[in-house]
Write a protein that holds these residues in place. Structure first.
Motif, short mmCIF file in Angstrom:
data_model
loop_
_atom_site.label_atom_id
_atom_site.label_comp_id
_atom_site.label_asym_id
_atom_site.label_seq_id
_atom_site.Cartn_x
_atom_site.Cartn_y
_atom_site.Cartn_z
N THR A 143 0.82 -1.21 0.00
CA THR A 143 0.00 0.00 0.00
C THR A 143 0.85 1.26 0.00
O THR A 143 0.56 2.24 -0.70
CB THR A 143 -0.93 0.01 1.22
N LEU A 144 1.94 1.25 0.80
CA LEU A 144 2.80 2.43 0.93
C LEU A 144 4.02 2.39 0.03
O LEU A 144 4.90 3.25 0.15
CB LEU A 144 3.24 2.58 2.40
N ALA A 145 4.08 1.39 -0.86
CA ALA A 145 5.21 1.26 -1.80
C ALA A 145 6.54 1.23 -1.06
O ALA A 145 7.48 1.97 -1.38
CB ALA A 145 5.19 2.39 -2.82
N LEU A 146 6.64 0.33 -0.07
CA LEU A 146 7.86 0.23 0.74
C LEU A 146 8.78 -0.88 0.26
O LEU A 146 9.70 -1.28 0.99
CB LEU A 146 7.47 -0.03 2.20
N GLU A 147 8.56 -1.39 -0.95
CA GLU A 147 9.36 -2.52 -1.43
C GLU A 147 10.86 -2.21 -1.43
O GLU A 147 11.67 -3.04 -0.99
CB GLU A 147 8.94 -2.93 -2.86
N ASN A 148 11.24 -1.03 -1.90
CA ASN A 148 12.66 -0.71 -1.99
C ASN A 148 13.34 -0.64 -0.62
O ASN A 148 14.46 -1.12 -0.45
CB ASN A 148 12.85 0.60 -2.75
#
Length: 718
Positions: free
Chosen positions: A334-339
């Motif tokens: 949801t928060l695009a924390l993949e990196n």
């Protein structure tokens, strides 16, 4: 129950969960359950001639063919009679004498022996090397059979080298065909028995290691479940899992390298004296080279162990990142924390790789230094032996030299294996210590298996109760005193951190380190069997968890034997029936992991249904309606009075409108009781309650033209 009661054990039949597919519990199933409840039980099959001699024994449970059972309370071998008692009948009813013929018509031959455990239970014994050794030594019969097979095989292994020696010295030199035929027949017979014994030993070893593996796995999981909730709340889940899984490295060591080395030692015991008989000089060389290998391993044990400890720590940290990522994958996406998560994983992986390199490089030194010694044992001994033969300074002949080489390689293997076994102890010791940091924590086993089992009605009494969380500078509960009779609907309100949820934790027995008195129906909560207490409650926390499985399975999780009618009744009480019936498979709808295929409100209503299905006399709802939409909340609130009929309800809610109909509302402030009373009374005399009410109903008051003071917003919840 009656046999356990004889030994002072109070058990509840509701705690028993049978094996799937069993129409009636078997002795093995009953033994497992009784052992979990703090007793020592053993199921076995005996014959009448032994049963009738057990006259001075405690009550013995006899299993009947129709699934029922009876208690044998006495026996007379001379008269051939045993006395049986109906376990469900009153103790004043005299036992019935039964002879062999009458008993044989109903008795299966199975009995259940029960006694009270007086020493430290296996469930609470510390997880260490002694505990693991005890686990292995419990398989005495298998160990005995393996030892006999190994000793026999070791003796048989002496004959092939002797036969080779005879072939070289007599058959080849004397060109005797008759001797060759005789030796060939002997070789075939010995080979047959060696193959047969080897198969038998492998089968016995497989059964032994499987039994040990099963026992360790079952015990570890039971120990994990017996740890208190407070421990899991303080620890990272991934770290706990990683440390517990380290025990399986110990298991692999015990059932792998340790077992094989143990079996090879029999070869050493039998063959080593024979080597000294062939040539004491060569035998001493073999032993000395193996001893030097062991010395090298011992010298490097400390440095390698320290490096391996760093590897374990790095691996645990990486496991924690993996678990946290999977558990929070919805938030990450949801928060695009993949990196950011990938970067953290890369850093942890780099630390693990570096630690592995350090361990490998440190372990490489003893392996490299011992390699010349191993080569000397395998290749150098024959050169030394040949020199001694050529120099004429040894009594070793050509045949004896070849026989020595054949046996010497068999001796060198267990000697070098024993030395390398010490190297494995580094990993095993470290892994055992890591698992012990979790599994050796204080458990709830005693509280779960002992204590009173009173009939719960629901009257609550707090008298000067004080409680502080570990490391906290202030009390979570400060001299809390109040009392409510059975059948009361009690609401709990207050600002954030006022102690509302702490009260519910103490009621559930999650925390028992409080002072003062917390009584349920006049009995101190700490005197009540914890398992019985929790089964008597229905609890609906805010963050409910549903298991993978059908809706029906989740509602009946605490009582698997209940019918679909019970499930429907509970769903109707919780306001869940309407959305369940709209689903394609109804109550058989499968809930995915994480409950992703149902809404938060639906999950909450299923949790309420799960709590009410066992008809508890005391229910705790901790923000149970917080995840519901207004329509669902109104539906559940409308059913609360029906749900609470005939039972005590403790309802924690930051929505005061849902507590208006409560018999009593307890207002908490900074861990202390500010006031208690009905809604109307609290509005008049309790400033804290009145402020909370006005804040939540400001729009209603303004619509009515009331003058409301501008009060600062107050955080609510707990």
């Amino acid at each position: 129950m009656a046999a356990a009661h004889f030994h002072g054990l109070e058990l509840d039949v509701q705690d028993f969960i049978g094996e799937p597919g069993e129409s009636s519990p078997s002795p093995a199933t009953l033994s497992r359950w009784l052992n979990e409840q703090g007793a020592v039980a053993k199921g076995m099959r005996i014959k009448w001639r032994y049963l009738v001699k057990m006259g001075n024994s405690p009550p013995i449970v006899l299993m009947f063919r129709d699934g029922s059972a009876a208690l044998m309370v006495n026996a007379d071998a001379g008269r051939g009679i045993v006395w049986l008692r109906d376990p469900m009948a009153d103790e004043a009813v005299p036992p019935v004498p039964v002879d062999e013929m009458r008993l044989g018509q109903v008795w299966t031959g199975d009995v259940l022996l029960i006694k009270r455990r007086k020493d430290q239970t296996e469930a609470d014994a510390p997880i260490n090397a002694a505990w693991l050794a005890k686990m292995v030594l419990r398989e005495k019969r298998s160990l005995r059979d393996i030892a006999i097979a190994s000793m026999t095989l070791s003796i048989l292994q002496i004959f092939p080298p002797l036969i080779v020696m005879q072939v070289i010295d007599r058959v080849v030199n004397n060109r005797s065909m008759a001797t060759l035929v005789s030796i060939t027949a002997i070789v075939l017979v010995l080979s047959f028995y060696e193959v047969l014994l080897s198969y038998g030993r492998r089968e016995l070893t497989l059964v032994l290691t499987t039994r040990i593996d099963t026992r360790i796995s079952l015990h570890i999981f039971s120990r994990l479940l017996s740890l208190p909730l407070e421990f899991f709340e303080r620890q990272q889940a991934g770290n706990v899992i990683g440390r517990v899984m380290a025990i399986y490295k110990v298991r692999d060591f015990m059932t792998g390298r340790l077992m094989s080395t143990f079996l090879d030692l029999f070869t050493l015991v039998v063959i080593l004296p024979f080597l000294f008989f062939l040539s004491s000089t060569l035998a001493w060389m073999t032993v000395a080279a193996s001893g030097l290998i062991g010395l090298l391993v011992v010298i490097f044990m400390g440095p390698v162990g320290r490096q391996f400890g760093k590897l374990i720590d790095a691996d645990m940290k990486r496991s924690g990142v993996m678990y946290e990522t999977i558990a929070g994958i919805r938030t990450i996406k949801t928060l695009a924390l993949e990196n950011s998560r990938k970067q953290e994983w890369d850093e942890c992986t780099a630390a693990v790789v570096q630690a592995k390199l350090d361990v490998g490089r440190m372990s490489n030194w003893p392996a490299t230094l011992s390699m010349p010694l191993e080569l000397f044992i395998n290749r150098g001994i024959i050169l030394v032996g040949a020199y001694l033969v050529l120099a004429g300074s040894s009594s070793v002949g050509a045949g004896a030299l070849v026989a020595f080489m054949m046996l010497g390689s068999r001796v060198a293997t267990p000697l070098t294996g024993l030395a390398k076994l010490l190297d494995d102890l580094n990993e095993v010791t470290t892994s055992l210590g890591e698992a012990g940091t979790v599994l050796n924590q204080p458990t709830e086993t005693k509280a779960l298996t002992t204590g009173m089992r009173p009939k719960i009605k629901g009257a609550l009494s707090f008298i000067d109760v004080n409680f502080s969380y570990p490391g906290a500078s202030s009390k979570a509960l400060d001299d809390v005193t109040f009392e409510v009779p059975a059948g009361t609907m009690l609401g709990l309100v207050g600002r954030s951190g006022s102690g509302k949820s702490t009260i519910t934790r103490l009621l559930q027995g999650v925390s028992r380190s409080y002072t003062g008195y917390l009584k349920l129906d006049g009995v101190d909560l700490r005197e009540i069997n914890l398992n019985h207490l929790r089964r008597s409650f229905g609890v609906v926390p805010q963050d409910n968890f549903l298991f993978r499985g059908t809706i029906r399975d989740n509602i009946t999780a605490g009582r698997p034997g209940l019918t679909i009618d019970d499930v429907v009744r509970a769903a109707r009480l919780a306001g869940a029936e309407e959305f369940i019936e709209r689903m394609p498979a109804g109550y058989e709808t499968f809930i995915e992991e994480g409950s992703t295929n149902i809404s938060g409100g639906q999950r909450q209503r299923l949790a309420i249904a799960r709590a009410v299905i066992c008809d508890p006399k005391l229910m705790i709802l901790d923000e149970a309606t917080s995840a519901l939409d207004p329509e669902s909340e109104a539906l559940v609130n409308a059913n609360l009075e029906r749900i609470g009929k005939g039972r005590t309800m403790v309802i924690v809610s930051h929505r005061l409108s849902s507590l208006v109909n409560c018999d009593q509302i307890l207002v908490m402030e900074r861990g202390a009781v500010a006031d208690i009373g009905p809604h109307e009374v609290l509005l008049e005399r309790c400033a804290i309650y009145r402020t909370l009410w006005m804040q939540q109903n400001r729009h209603t008051a303004n619509r009515g033209g009331a003058n409301v003071d501008d009060a600062p917003l107050i955080a609510e919840g707990d």
